[in-house]
Scaffold this motif. Structure first.
Motif, short mmCIF file in Angstrom:
data_model
loop_
_atom_site.label_atom_id
_atom_site.label_comp_id
_atom_site.label_asym_id
_atom_site.label_seq_id
_atom_site.Cartn_x
_atom_site.Cartn_y
_atom_site.Cartn_z
N PHE A 527 0.83 -1.21 0.00
CA PHE A 527 0.00 0.00 0.00
C PHE A 527 0.86 1.26 0.00
O PHE A 527 0.49 2.26 -0.63
N ALA A 528 1.99 1.22 0.69
CA ALA A 528 2.87 2.39 0.68
C ALA A 528 3.44 2.64 -0.71
O ALA A 528 3.44 3.79 -1.21
N LEU A 529 3.91 1.57 -1.37
CA LEU A 529 4.44 1.72 -2.72
C LEU A 529 3.34 2.08 -3.71
O LEU A 529 3.57 2.86 -4.66
N LEU A 530 2.15 1.53 -3.49
CA LEU A 530 1.01 1.88 -4.36
C LEU A 530 0.68 3.35 -4.23
O LEU A 530 0.42 4.04 -5.23
N GLY A 531 0.67 3.83 -2.97
CA GLY A 531 0.38 5.26 -2.76
C GLY A 531 1.43 6.14 -3.40
O GLY A 531 1.10 7.16 -4.03
N LEU A 558 1.89 24.95 -5.51
CA LEU A 558 1.55 24.26 -4.26
C LEU A 558 1.09 22.83 -4.52
O LEU A 558 1.30 21.94 -3.71
N SER A 559 0.44 22.64 -5.68
CA SER A 559 -0.01 21.29 -6.01
C SER A 559 1.17 20.33 -6.19
O SER A 559 1.17 19.20 -5.69
N PHE A 560 2.17 20.79 -6.94
CA PHE A 560 3.35 19.95 -7.13
C PHE A 560 4.11 19.71 -5.81
O PHE A 560 4.62 18.62 -5.55
N LEU A 561 4.19 20.76 -4.97
CA LEU A 561 4.85 20.59 -3.68
C LEU A 561 4.07 19.64 -2.78
O LEU A 561 4.65 18.82 -2.06
N LEU A 562 2.72 19.73 -2.88
CA LEU A 562 1.88 18.82 -2.10
C LEU A 562 2.04 17.37 -2.58
O LEU A 562 2.12 16.45 -1.77
N LEU A 563 2.10 17.21 -3.89
CA LEU A 563 2.31 15.86 -4.43
C LEU A 563 3.67 15.30 -3.99
O LEU A 563 3.80 14.11 -3.68
N PHE A 564 4.69 16.14 -3.97
CA PHE A 564 6.01 15.72 -3.52
C PHE A 564 5.98 15.31 -2.05
O PHE A 564 6.54 14.26 -1.66
N SER A 565 5.30 16.10 -1.23
CA SER A 565 5.23 15.78 0.20
C SER A 565 4.42 14.51 0.45
O SER A 565 4.73 13.72 1.34
N LEU A 566 3.37 14.29 -0.37
CA LEU A 566 2.59 13.06 -0.23
C LEU A 566 3.43 11.84 -0.59
O LEU A 566 3.30 10.77 0.05
N THR A 567 4.26 11.97 -1.59
CA THR A 567 5.15 10.86 -1.94
C THR A 567 6.07 10.52 -0.78
O THR A 567 6.29 9.34 -0.44
N LEU A 568 6.62 11.58 -0.13
CA LEU A 568 7.48 11.35 1.03
C LEU A 568 6.69 10.72 2.18
O LEU A 568 7.22 9.87 2.91
N SER A 573 6.55 5.76 5.61
CA SER A 573 5.92 4.66 6.34
C SER A 573 6.77 3.39 6.27
O SER A 573 6.67 2.51 7.12
N LEU A 574 7.64 3.30 5.23
CA LEU A 574 8.50 2.12 5.10
C LEU A 574 9.54 2.05 6.21
O LEU A 574 10.05 0.97 6.53
N ALA A 751 -3.44 5.85 5.50
CA ALA A 751 -4.85 6.23 5.33
C ALA A 751 -4.99 7.74 5.16
O ALA A 751 -5.74 8.22 4.29
N SER A 752 -4.29 8.51 6.00
CA SER A 752 -4.39 9.98 5.88
C SER A 752 -3.77 10.47 4.58
O SER A 752 -4.27 11.42 3.95
N SER A 753 -2.70 9.83 4.14
CA SER A 753 -2.06 10.23 2.87
C SER A 753 -2.97 9.91 1.69
O SER A 753 -3.13 10.73 0.77
N PHE A 754 -3.57 8.71 1.71
CA PHE A 754 -4.52 8.37 0.65
C PHE A 754 -5.72 9.31 0.67
O PHE A 754 -6.27 9.67 -0.38
N GLY A 755 -6.14 9.71 1.88
CA GLY A 755 -7.27 10.64 1.98
C GLY A 755 -6.99 11.96 1.29
O GLY A 755 -7.83 12.48 0.54
N LEU A 756 -5.80 12.50 1.54
CA LEU A 756 -5.42 13.76 0.90
C LEU A 756 -5.29 13.60 -0.61
O LEU A 756 -5.76 14.43 -1.40
N LEU A 757 -4.65 12.52 -1.05
CA LEU A 757 -4.43 12.30 -2.47
C LEU A 757 -5.74 12.11 -3.22
O LEU A 757 -5.98 12.74 -4.27
N LEU A 758 -6.60 11.27 -2.69
CA LEU A 758 -7.84 10.93 -3.39
C LEU A 758 -8.83 12.09 -3.38
O LEU A 758 -9.50 12.35 -4.39
N CYS A 759 -8.94 12.75 -2.25
CA CYS A 759 -9.95 13.81 -2.14
C CYS A 759 -9.56 15.09 -2.89
O CYS A 759 -10.43 15.83 -3.37
N ILE A 760 -8.28 15.37 -2.98
CA ILE A 760 -7.84 16.63 -3.61
C ILE A 760 -7.52 16.46 -5.09
O ILE A 760 -7.91 17.28 -5.93
#
Length: 796
Positions: A527-531, A558-568, A573-574, A751-760
């Motif tokens: 799930f971490a790698l999938l995210g 901000l979108s690109f920076l947010l996507l970068f932070s979500l990847t991190l 989590s690993l 879960a919180s990372s997927f929430g941000l990614l999916l909802c935004i």
């Protein structure tokens, strides 16, 4: 002491007073003159009537007397020991009583009957200075006290007096023996009982020095070994029958199945008769050497009672040559049931064959005690032989022996007997202790019976412990289960060990941590790698369509920076999976704290932009310029630097570290990361929570902005998911055991990372890829075109 004072006073009153005999002196039963005389006292008759011996002959004691005579004759015929000295003897009958034993000893010490007249000087010494015997401890003790009180220069060598009290050199300085002290046998019997696990026993002893002293030592040692005594009975041959019946009742009513008998065989015979009459069988008897190896006890009839009896006996031995003495008229008449008196129905001829007789006198297969008499005689002979005077000439030897027996030479005796057994005495006059273990078993059919158990309570099995029953001896107990982590009888294992299933040894605990190899760890990694992969795909889509209105409208930077932070966030989590190390422990919480603050800061910046744009009263208001792209970057940088500073202080002052948790679970070791500083950890989480709440509140206020521009709604949903996840995380984190604590934390991050990614971002990707007609300025501007146009243009 009073007697000694009287004797001293008499010696002062007269230089050479005359002593007179008050009665007729006793005549020895057996005697022979010689240059050096040895005295002997044996129980040749067991009982007495009117102070005279009956015809109840003691064949074993006759064998002792004959052995003494045989040893003396053998020495007289040798040329290597006392070649110039002829040994003689005087042997008295004690008749099994202390009084007659003392009377015989006094006759030997005083020299009564040796003088030609009825008067003799009191200073005259007896021709006998060494006595062989007695077979019992009590007469020997009394005799030795008489020697001390009467100031006689006598020594005694006993072949069968085993009382440990006789080893007291202060009270008995001239006593020696060729049989070991009961000091050793009593301890050996206690060890024997312990060896077989008989912890609940009864005891029987003779009411004399032998039985009382030996049993006292046995009980003392047995109690130290954890053996409990249910009862302790006393027997003696002269006791009335009622006392023996009482002892039998005690044995029958007792629950113990093992009896330790420290008794003289004559006393035990009276008890055996009552046990046979009442058929008291099925008990395990443990006996002392006085009876357990006595052939007159080990009869087929007695075997019903003593079957399987076990105990210690002296080592058996063989004496070369067979003594013969046709002068023992009483013994001869008793053995052949005849008489040298012609009035008897059967007349003795003197030619009867001893080989046809089978009794204790003729039995030379068991010479355990008899051999001690043989050694005692030879000990005296070797002591005399070591005297320089006896090696010179006969006259000087005889003169020397008339003064005093050389005790120092008896103490130094050390010679090898016929069977290779070395004869010597220690400082207490005792020989080395050597025993044989004997067991009563019938050889017919070769059947061996199992020895019965004799315990008040069964031994506790492994994994249980003893709990003494109230009001009962320590041998009576209940068995209670041991606590977790305890083995055998509740011995605690070290912290890093646990008890095995058999509860007999401690084994290393299994180490538990969230591993990549297990299903749960593998699923979280997937799930971490999938995210992270999904975030990368969104980033590619946004980059490819970076010039379209919907990407610009959502503040592409901000979108690109947010996507970068979500990847991190997905990748951090690993660090929670796998064996904790010093570096992984420091990295996992700090990386999580910083990346999530960066993520929330970006979302907060986007929320503030949307809210300001649609809440401004005029499109060209200065408030919009106060939060332009530069301010947005600074806000994100500031919020992130604050969290970074907190984490740096945490790592410098109280860094997290790996530790083995052995307290949470008794069966396993949980390998986890200790926070180092719980306060720092809560500050990191608290700061993330604060930014999340701020972002949620602002997004909630902007939730009713125009439908065509729904960025605020997406942020509201994403922050609602985010906060819900972390609110439910706290109780789950606290209540989860072991590796599941880490799993809950990883799940909350994902879960919180997927929430941000999916909802935004997913709704925007849906429009970009599947609804390109809606990705236009006209559609996005819709209502309130001026404000929408400002946002698009200022975020392009």
């Amino acid at each position: 002491m009073l007697l000694r004072v009287i004797v001293l006073a008499l010696s002062v009153w007269s230089e050479d007073p005359v002593c007179k005999l008050w009665g007729k002196p006793d005549i020895p039963l057996l005697s022979k003159s010689g240059d050096f005389m040895l005295g002997g006292i044996f129980t040749l008759h067991n009982n007495i009537i009117a102070s005279k011996p009956t015809l109840n002959l003691n064949y074993k004691e006759y064998q002792f007397a004959e052995t003494m005579i045989f040893a003396i004759e053998q020495i007289n015929n040798r040329t290597d020991i006392l070649p110039n000295v002829l040994l003689g003897y005087k042997i008295y009958d004690a008749c099994g009583t202390i009084s007659l034993a003392i009377k015989a000893a006094m006759a030997l010490m005083s020299g009564a009957g040796e003088a030609q007249s009825s008067t003799l000087p009191c200073s005259q010494q007896s021709s006998i200075h060494t006595i062989i015997g007695h077979s019992a401890s009590s007469p020997t003790i009394v005799f030795m006290y008489c020697v001390e009180l009467c100031i006689f220069s006598f020594s005694q060598i006993s072949h069968f007096a085993t009382c440990a009290c006789l080893s007291n050199r202060k009270e008995f300085p001239t006593f020696f023996r060729t049989i070991p002290s009961d000091y050793y046998q009593s301890r050996a019997l206690a060890q024997l009982v312990k060896h077989f696990g008989w912890t609940w026993v009864g005891t029987i002893r003779s009411d004399n020095d032998y039985g009382n002293s030996g049993m006292a030592t046995f009980i003392e040692v047995a109690q130290k070994e954890g053996i409990c005594i249910e009862y302790s009975e006393v027997i003696y041959r002269t006791n009335p029958r009622e006392k023996f019946l009482k002892t039998v009742d005690v044995i029958k009513m007792a629950s113990s199945k093992t009896i330790v008998a420290f008794a003289i065989f004559i006393d035990l015979e009276f008890l055996m008769k009552e046990l046979l009459l009442q058929n008291v069988t099925g008990l395990q008897w443990v006996g002392s050497e006085s009876w357990v190896s006595a052939k007159n006890v080990a009869t087929k009839e007695n075997y019903r009672i003593f079957k399987g009896a076990i105990g210690f006996s002296l080592a058996n031995a063989a004496i070369p040559g067979t003594p013969g003495n046709a002068g023992l008229i009483k013994l001869w008449e008793d053995m052949f049931d005849c008489s040298f008196n012609t009035s008897h129905s059967k007349t003795c001829t003197g030619l009867e064959n001893l080989q046809q007789i089978n009794n204790l006198y003729t039995d030379v297969s068991e010479l355990r005690i008899t051999y001690n008499v043989y050694k005692a005689v030879y000990a005296v002979a070797h002591a005399l032989h070591d005297l320089p005077s006896c090696q010179d000439n006969q006259e000087s030897c005889m003169a020397k022996q008339k003064d005093i027996l050389p005790l120092q030479y008896l103490k130094k005796v050390n010679f090898s007997a016929n069977n290779g057994d070395y004869v010597n005495f220690d400082i207490n006059g005792d020989p080395p202790a050597r025993y044989e273990l004997v067991n009563w078993q019938l050889s017919v059919n070769g059947i061996i019976e199992f020895i019965p158990k004799s315990v008040c309570s069964e031994s506790c099995r492994l994994g249980t412990r003893k709990a003494t029953q109230k009001g009962k001896p320590v041998c009576c107990f209940d068995c209670l289960p041991c606590a977790e982590g305890e083995i055998i009888h509740c011995l605690k294992c070290p912290l890093e060990y646990r008890a095995n299933e058999e509860k007999d040894q401690c084994i290393l605990k299994d180490i538990e941590f969230l591993s990549y190899d297990e299903i749960m760890g593998m699923m979280l990694v997937i799930f971490a790698l999938l995210g992270a992969s999904l975030t990368s795909v969104v980033t590619v889509v946004f980059f490819k369509f970076r010039d379209t209105p919907i990407v610009k409208a959502n503040n592409s930077e901000l979108s690109f920076l947010l996507l970068f932070s979500l990847t991190l966030c997905f990748l951090c989590s690993l660090t929670f999976i796998g064996e904790p190390t010093q570096w992984s422990c420091m990295l996992r919480h700090t990386a999580f704290g910083i990346t999530f603050v960066l993520c929330i800061s970006c979302v907060l910046g986007k929320t503030i932009v949307v809210l300001m744009a649609f809440r401004a009263t005029m499109p060209g208001s200065n408030i919009m310029k106060c939060f332009g792209p530069t301010q947005q970057r600074l806000s994100v940088l500031t919020f992130t630097l604050i969290q970074t500073l907190i984490c740096i202080i945490w790592l410098v002052k109280y860094p997290p570290f790996p530790q083995k948790n052995v307290n949470s679970n008794k069966e396993i070791i949980i390998l986890e990361c200790e926070m180092g500083s719980t306060v720092a950890f809560y500050i990191v989480l608290g700061y993330i929570g604060l930014l999340s709440v701020m972002c949620f509140v602002l997004a909630f206020l902007a939730r009713k902005l125009p439908d065509n521009f729904n960025e605020a709604k997406f942020i509201t949903f994403s922050m609602l998911v985010f906060c819900s996840v972390w609110i439910t995380f706290i109780p789950s984190y606290i209540s989860s055991p072991g590796k599941y604590t880490v799993a809950v934390e990883v799940f909350a991050i994902l879960a919180s990372s997927f929430g941000l990614l999916l909802c935004i971002f997913i709704p925007k990707c849906y429009i970009i890829l599947l609804k390109p007609d809606k990705n236009s300025k006209k559609h996005l501007m819709g209502k309130v075109q001026a404000k929408s146009k400002y946002i698009i243009e200022n975020n392009a």
